[in-house]
Design a protein around this motif. Structure first.
Motif, PDB file in Angstrom:
ATOM      1  N   ASP A   3      54.194  38.103  48.919  1.00  0.00           N
ATOM      2  CA  ASP A   3      54.119  37.364  47.504  1.00  0.00           C
ATOM      3  C   ASP A   3      52.803  36.850  47.183  1.00  0.00           C
ATOM      4  O   ASP A   3      52.444  37.040  45.871  1.00  0.00           O
ATOM      5  CB  ASP A   3      55.366  36.500  47.456  1.00  0.00           C
ATOM      6  N   GLY A   4      52.209  36.433  47.921  1.00  0.00           N
ATOM      7  CA  GLY A   4      50.731  36.027  47.769  1.00  0.00           C
ATOM      8  C   GLY A   4      49.745  36.966  47.403  1.00  0.00           C
ATOM      9  O   GLY A   4      48.976  36.642  46.433  1.00  0.00           O
ATOM     10  N   PHE A   5      49.809  38.149  48.157  1.00  0.00           N
ATOM     11  CA  PHE A   5      49.095  39.197  47.559  1.00  0.00           C
ATOM     12  C   PHE A   5      49.274  39.766  46.190  1.00  0.00           C
ATOM     13  O   PHE A   5      48.338  39.757  45.456  1.00  0.00           O
ATOM     14  CB  PHE A   5      49.209  40.321  48.613  1.00  0.00           C
ATOM     15  N   ASP A   6      50.750  39.815  45.894  1.00  0.00           N
ATOM     16  CA  ASP A   6      51.012  40.014  44.540  1.00  0.00           C
ATOM     17  C   ASP A   6      50.428  39.254  43.654  1.00  0.00           C
ATOM     18  O   ASP A   6      50.114  39.306  42.488  1.00  0.00           O
ATOM     19  CB  ASP A   6      52.549  40.127  44.431  1.00  0.00           C
ATOM     20  N   ARG A   7      50.786  37.596  43.826  1.00  0.00           N
ATOM     21  CA  ARG A   7      50.021  36.706  42.916  1.00  0.00           C
ATOM     22  C   ARG A   7      48.679  36.878  42.686  1.00  0.00           C
ATOM     23  O   ARG A   7      47.940  36.552  41.784  1.00  0.00           O
ATOM     24  CB  ARG A   7      50.367  35.400  43.627  1.00  0.00           C
ATOM     25  N   ALA A   8      47.863  37.036  43.852  1.00  0.00           N
ATOM     26  CA  ALA A   8      46.281  36.918  43.889  1.00  0.00           C
ATOM     27  C   ALA A   8      46.108  38.167  43.051  1.00  0.00           C
ATOM     28  O   ALA A   8      44.910  38.277  42.191  1.00  0.00           O
ATOM     29  CB  ALA A   8      45.851  37.403  45.173  1.00  0.00           C
ATOM     30  N   LEU A   9      46.801  39.416  43.113  1.00  0.00           N
ATOM     31  CA  LEU A   9      46.353  40.523  42.281  1.00  0.00           C
ATOM     32  C   LEU A   9      46.765  40.220  40.642  1.00  0.00           C
ATOM     33  O   LEU A   9      45.792  40.678  40.004  1.00  0.00           O
ATOM     34  CB  LEU A   9      47.225  41.997  42.517  1.00  0.00           C
ATOM     35  N   GLU A  10      48.030  39.515  40.463  1.00  0.00           N
ATOM     36  CA  GLU A  10      48.140  39.180  39.189  1.00  0.00           C
ATOM     37  C   GLU A  10      47.110  38.299  38.576  1.00  0.00           C
ATOM     38  O   GLU A  10      46.845  38.396  37.330  1.00  0.00           O
ATOM     39  CB  GLU A  10      49.522  38.282  39.235  1.00  0.00           C
ATOM     40  N   ALA A  11      46.544  37.294  39.202  1.00  0.00           N
ATOM     41  CA  ALA A  11      45.698  36.408  38.771  1.00  0.00           C
ATOM     42  C   ALA A  11      44.249  37.242  38.497  1.00  0.00           C
ATOM     43  O   ALA A  11      43.848  36.806  37.553  1.00  0.00           O
ATOM     44  CB  ALA A  11      45.341  35.186  39.983  1.00  0.00           C
ATOM     45  N   ALA A  19      39.692  45.855  31.732  1.00  0.00           N
ATOM     46  CA  ALA A  19      40.586  46.552  32.527  1.00  0.00           C
ATOM     47  C   ALA A  19      40.231  46.883  33.927  1.00  0.00           C
ATOM     48  O   ALA A  19      39.029  47.057  33.882  1.00  0.00           O
ATOM     49  CB  ALA A  19      41.407  47.753  31.808  1.00  0.00           C
ATOM     50  N   MET A  20      40.792  46.853  34.879  1.00  0.00           N
ATOM     51  CA  MET A  20      40.398  47.304  36.269  1.00  0.00           C
ATOM     52  C   MET A  20      41.063  48.562  36.986  1.00  0.00           C
ATOM     53  O   MET A  20      42.138  48.646  36.767  1.00  0.00           O
ATOM     54  CB  MET A  20      40.396  46.153  37.254  1.00  0.00           C
ATOM     55  N   LEU A  25      39.944  46.756  42.174  1.00  0.00           N
ATOM     56  CA  LEU A  25      40.764  45.916  42.659  1.00  0.00           C
ATOM     57  C   LEU A  25      40.637  45.706  44.065  1.00  0.00           C
ATOM     58  O   LEU A  25      40.742  44.629  44.650  1.00  0.00           O
ATOM     59  CB  LEU A  25      42.404  46.028  42.088  1.00  0.00           C
ATOM     60  N   VAL A  26      40.668  46.874  44.648  1.00  0.00           N
ATOM     61  CA  VAL A  26      40.613  46.856  46.322  1.00  0.00           C
ATOM     62  C   VAL A  26      39.227  45.887  46.677  1.00  0.00           C
ATOM     63  O   VAL A  26      39.298  45.230  47.482  1.00  0.00           O
ATOM     64  CB  VAL A  26      40.573  48.199  46.816  1.00  0.00           C
ATOM     65  N   ASN A  27      38.158  46.366  46.014  1.00  0.00           N
ATOM     66  CA  ASN A  27      36.809  45.640  46.204  1.00  0.00           C
ATOM     67  C   ASN A  27      36.923  44.130  45.952  1.00  0.00           C
ATOM     68  O   ASN A  27      36.581  43.376  46.582  1.00  0.00           O
ATOM     69  CB  ASN A  27      35.719  46.278  45.423  1.00  0.00           C
ATOM     70  N   HIS A  28      37.463  43.891  45.011  1.00  0.00           N
ATOM     71  CA  HIS A  28      37.775  42.321  44.580  1.00  0.00           C
ATOM     72  C   HIS A  28      38.544  41.637  45.473  1.00  0.00           C
ATOM     73  O   HIS A  28      38.201  40.443  45.708  1.00  0.00           O
ATOM     74  CB  HIS A  28      38.329  42.209  43.264  1.00  0.00           C
TER      75      HIS A  28
END
Length: 195
Positions: A3-11, A19-20, A25-28
């Motif tokens: 869930d932490g990964f989803d939250r980081a992606l969302e943020a 837009a990315m 997103l992988v690099n970030h």
């Protein structure tokens, strides 16, 4: 993924100025795998489907946007309607359906000369960009559509452009062209029966 990964992606998507892509997103996000990012994007897209903002993908780039049924609430000033001339509309359609395309190719398809101002208007709108040069004598500039074009017209990719049958059904094809096609078919049928 957690869930932490989803939250980081969302943020990350929420804070992004543009837009990315999945690769960006992988690099970030560091050690993330592209497959994990895609799965998280799919989960977030489902989560936001019925909310006031939605996660959308346009031209391989992901971003949040206001739900279409609520967009009117956020408009503080009336949008200025940008009307394209018939020439600009024709050029935009040619670029969208034939990209990458040179000015000479546009003129060949349209059957008339295209002023540089027409392409300038489309580039200023952010819908068309110079996409390099064709490797032929004279090395003409070639043009292509932009992610802003896809976004403005609500397309995920150029594959979502309407086909001939859809354009005919919408009444967007010139009836004169259809009349010429019908005459050509009649002439062909008459020639077969005479022969």
């Amino acid at each position: 993924m957690s869930d932490g990964f989803d939250r980081a992606l969302e943020a990350t998507l929420f804070a992004a100025e543009e837009a990315m892509t999945v690769d960006a997103l992988v690099n970030h996000l560091g050690a993330a795998a592209a497959a994990d990012v895609r799965q998280a994007l799919a989960r977030l897209q489902v989560h936001y489907r019925e909310r006031g903002v939605q996660l959308v993908e346009r031209g391989g780039r992901w971003h949040f946007e206001t739900a279409p049924d609520l967009a009117h609430i956020l408009r503080r000033e009336r949008e200025q309607v940008r009307r394209l001339s018939r020439a600009a509309t024709e050029v935009l359609a040619i670029v969208a359906y034939h990209e990458p395309v040179s000015r000479a190719e546009i003129e060949s398809i349209r059957g008339v000369q295209t002023s540089s101002g027409t392409l300038d208007v489309l580039m200023e709108a952010g819908w068309v960009r110079a996409a390099g040069r064709r490797e032929v004598p004279g090395r003409p500039v070639i043009y292509a559509t932009t992610p802003a074009f896809l976004d403005h017209f609500g397309l995920s990719s150029r594959k979502d452009l309407p086909g001939i049958d859809e354009l005919k059904a919408a009444g967007l094809l010139d009836p004169v062209d259809e009349a010429f096609d019908a005459l050509a078919n009649e002439d062909a049928a008459a020639a077969e029966s005479d022969g």
